[in-house]
Motif scaffolding. Structure first.
Motif, PDB file in Angstrom:
ATOM      1  N   GLU A  95      30.128 -27.362  14.023  1.00  0.00           N
ATOM      2  CA  GLU A  95      29.551 -28.633  13.601  1.00  0.00           C
ATOM      3  C   GLU A  95      29.675 -29.678  14.721  1.00  0.00           C
ATOM      4  N   PRO A  96      28.959 -30.824  14.599  1.00  0.00           N
ATOM      5  CA  PRO A  96      29.042 -31.866  15.635  1.00  0.00           C
ATOM      6  C   PRO A  96      30.476 -32.319  15.894  1.00  0.00           C
ATOM      7  N   GLY A  97      30.740 -32.651  17.155  1.00  0.00           N
ATOM      8  CA  GLY A  97      32.072 -33.068  17.571  1.00  0.00           C
ATOM      9  C   GLY A  97      32.499 -32.318  18.818  1.00  0.00           C
ATOM     10  N   LEU A  98      33.768 -32.457  19.186  1.00  0.00           N
ATOM     11  CA  LEU A  98      34.284 -31.792  20.374  1.00  0.00           C
ATOM     12  C   LEU A  98      34.399 -30.285  20.130  1.00  0.00           C
ATOM     13  N   LEU A  99      33.982 -29.520  21.121  1.00  0.00           N
ATOM     14  CA  LEU A  99      34.063 -28.062  21.050  1.00  0.00           C
ATOM     15  C   LEU A  99      34.872 -27.580  22.252  1.00  0.00           C
ATOM     16  N   LEU A 100      36.022 -26.963  21.967  1.00  0.00           N
ATOM     17  CA  LEU A 100      36.889 -26.477  23.031  1.00  0.00           C
ATOM     18  C   LEU A 100      36.323 -25.173  23.586  1.00  0.00           C
TER      19      LEU A 100
END
Length: 232
Positions: free
Chosen positions: A41-46
């Motif tokens: 989902e939208p947001g930070l992706l490690l």
């Protein structure tokens, strides 16, 4: 050197935009045990730095649009021709062997980002061709009057009205589901639908005559009912 090393390892972290979802590929392989884990989902992706990891953003929260105009030509385009050249101008054939021309706008959503992005080449083009095929096939089962009214009485539904747009949408969605290309049709609308420009005046005359017949019929039925009441 240590600082550059740290910056390199953190360079893979990305932010998925609010109207998108992210897919994480590690050495080209999609990460995640199931669809829920594969779609971020939208947001930070490690993620690890490129070329180890690659993040693909898919506009799954947006609504796309495809216009079908291969079987349409505007009635205002009055070239000096008394016939349709099928090499230059498309059309649909109705069940009673009349010709109509239509322009259709299709709104679609991405129902499966993985299938849409990784399993299908050019999904909007596939959607375009599928809707075009569903449109021409559906119209062949309708009479020209029903097509121009955009609905007909469906005996299979107890005589209830069946909409042409809804019928084409269902036909196209069934074809899409068989291909599993990750698309769902949100809406289908006829922007233009008419007889060919060469004979549209005659079609309108016939429609006006049919309306006059129905009007006279209702007037006669009403007069007959009044006479029956008066006789009682």
């Amino acid at each position: 050197v240590l600082l550059l090393f740290v910056l390199f390892w953190f360079s893979g972290i990305q932010e998925v935009d609010p109207d998108q979802v992210g897919l994480l590929l590690r050495f080209g392989k999609l990460q995640g045990a199931n669809r829920l884990a594969q779609v971020h989902e939208p947001g930070l992706l490690l993620a690890l730095p490129y070329p180890i990891d690659r993040v693909i953003q898919v506009p799954a929260k947006q609504e796309g649009e495809v216009v079908i105009k291969e079987v349409w030509k505007g009635i205002e385009q009055t070239e000096a021709q008394d016939r349709i050249d099928p090499l230059l101008e498309g059309y649909c054939l109705t069940g009673d062997q009349n010709i109509v021309q239509a322009q259709v706008v299709v709104k679609y959503r991405i129902s499966d980002p993985v299938s849409f992005q990784l399993d299908t080449a050019d999904p909007p083009a596939i959607l375009h061709d599928i809707v075009l095929a569903a449109l021409t096939q559906t119209i062949t089962g309708w009479s020209v009057n029903d097509v121009l009214r955009l609905q007909r009485q469906d005996p299979a539904r107890g005589g209830q009205a069946e909409g042409l747009a809804d019928s084409v949408r269902k036909n196209a969605q069934q074809r899409l589901d068989c291909l599993d290309c990750g698309l769902s049709i949100a809406a289908l609308e006829f922007k233009q639908l008419h007889a060919p420009r060469h004979v549209i005046a005659e079609f309108r005359d016939v429609q006006s005559a049919q309306i006059d017949v129905e009007t006279k019929k209702r007037e006669a039925e009403l007069a007959g009912e009044e006479l029956r009441i008066a006789a009682l």
